[in-house]
Design an enzyme around this catalytic site. Structure first.
Site, PDB file in Angstrom:
ATOM      1  N   VAL A 193       4.926 -31.916  52.414  1.00  0.00           N
ATOM      2  CA  VAL A 193       5.108 -31.105  51.213  1.00  0.00           C
ATOM      3  C   VAL A 193       3.732 -30.904  50.596  1.00  0.00           C
ATOM      4  O   VAL A 193       2.805 -31.667  50.848  1.00  0.00           O
ATOM      5  CB  VAL A 193       6.079 -31.741  50.186  1.00  0.00           C
ATOM      6  CG1 VAL A 193       7.510 -31.738  50.716  1.00  0.00           C
ATOM      7  CG2 VAL A 193       5.651 -33.130  49.796  1.00  0.00           C
ATOM      8  N   SER A 194       3.608 -29.850  49.781  1.00  0.00           N
ATOM      9  CA  SER A 194       2.298 -29.513  49.225  1.00  0.00           C
ATOM     10  C   SER A 194       1.916 -30.337  48.010  1.00  0.00           C
ATOM     11  O   SER A 194       0.749 -30.608  47.777  1.00  0.00           O
ATOM     12  CB  SER A 194       2.259 -28.034  48.856  1.00  0.00           C
ATOM     13  OG  SER A 194       2.451 -27.259  50.019  1.00  0.00           O
ATOM     14  N   THR A 195       2.907 -30.727  47.199  1.00  0.00           N
ATOM     15  CA  THR A 195       2.602 -31.466  45.968  1.00  0.00           C
ATOM     16  C   THR A 195       3.502 -32.681  45.835  1.00  0.00           C
ATOM     17  O   THR A 195       4.591 -32.729  46.418  1.00  0.00           O
ATOM     18  CB  THR A 195       2.810 -30.577  44.721  1.00  0.00           C
ATOM     19  OG1 THR A 195       4.190 -30.245  44.618  1.00  0.00           O
ATOM     20  CG2 THR A 195       1.970 -29.312  44.789  1.00  0.00           C
ATOM     21  N   GLN A 249       7.253 -32.360  44.938  1.00  0.00           N
ATOM     22  CA  GLN A 249       8.228 -31.905  45.922  1.00  0.00           C
ATOM     23  C   GLN A 249       8.790 -33.105  46.681  1.00  0.00           C
ATOM     24  O   GLN A 249       8.215 -34.178  46.684  1.00  0.00           O
ATOM     25  CB  GLN A 249       7.575 -30.916  46.892  1.00  0.00           C
ATOM     26  CG  GLN A 249       7.124 -29.641  46.203  1.00  0.00           C
ATOM     27  CD  GLN A 249       6.333 -28.751  47.144  1.00  0.00           C
ATOM     28  OE1 GLN A 249       5.499 -29.219  47.904  1.00  0.00           O
ATOM     29  NE2 GLN A 249       6.591 -27.456  47.064  1.00  0.00           N
TER      30      GLN A 249
END
Length: 184
Positions: free
Chosen positions: A8-10, A13
């Site tokens: 996931v990017s952050t 999430q």
């Protein structure tokens, strides 16, 4: 052995959905990472890629979870082929351990590359058209020419930079970038 990779990017999430899908796909080991897909340095991805051995299959939820670009994806899959490792993407239903999967991957990679090239071409056409009409891209300048001239006059009168910056609603670093020492 199936090796899963979830990203996931952050931190806000959640990886749970990806992990569930990877487990359902029979992954024996799952590597989890929180990092932007655009980052070159993704240590968990590197660990997962080097963990794979001949006969293993690397499994991800989707191509975008693994690669920064089409070239990066092709590089990863080419490395896997050399090492005798399969590649599987659950969302795109790609499995390079089968002849049909290898063909599908090749076609999708070529289509993705063409789509990227067309996007760049359209963007450049739009930028050229805008330039011809006098529109420039980018972020608006913080100070206009009149403000710059006034700030230079204030510098000449030895007004402190903090006061000048405050007067024009900019930070001191912005003031120094806009008016370099050589032109004060």
């Amino acid at each position: 052995m199936r090796i899963g990779y979830a990203r996931v990017s952050t931190g806000g999430q959640n990886l749970d959905g990806q992990i569930d899908r990877l487990r359902d796909a029979g992954c024996d080991r799952i590597f989890e990472e929180v990092a932007s897909g655009a980052k070159v340095d993704r240590p968990v991805l590197e660990e997962a890629l080097s963990y794979c051995r001949t006969g293993d299959t690397f499994v991800c939820l989707g191509l975008s979870r693994v690669a920064r670009s089409v070239q990066h994806l092709i590089q990863i899959v080419a490395d896997f082929e050399e090492r005798g490792i399969g590649f599987m993407s659950l969302t795109e239903t790609i499995d390079t351990t089968t002849p049909a999967g290898r063909m599908l991957f090749t076609v999708m990679a070529a289509c993705s590359q063409m789509e990227r090239d067309l996007l760049i071409e359209r963007t450049n056409i739009g930028l050229d058209a805008a330039r011809k009409r006098g529109r420039l891209g980018g972020r608006p300048k913080k100070m206009n020419e009149v403000q710059i001239a006034s700030a230079k006059e204030m510098f000449a009168k030895e007004v402190p930079a903090a006061e000048i910056a405050s007067a024009f609603g900019v930070s001191v670093p912005t003031l120094y970038r806009t008016i370099p020492a050589s032109s004060r």
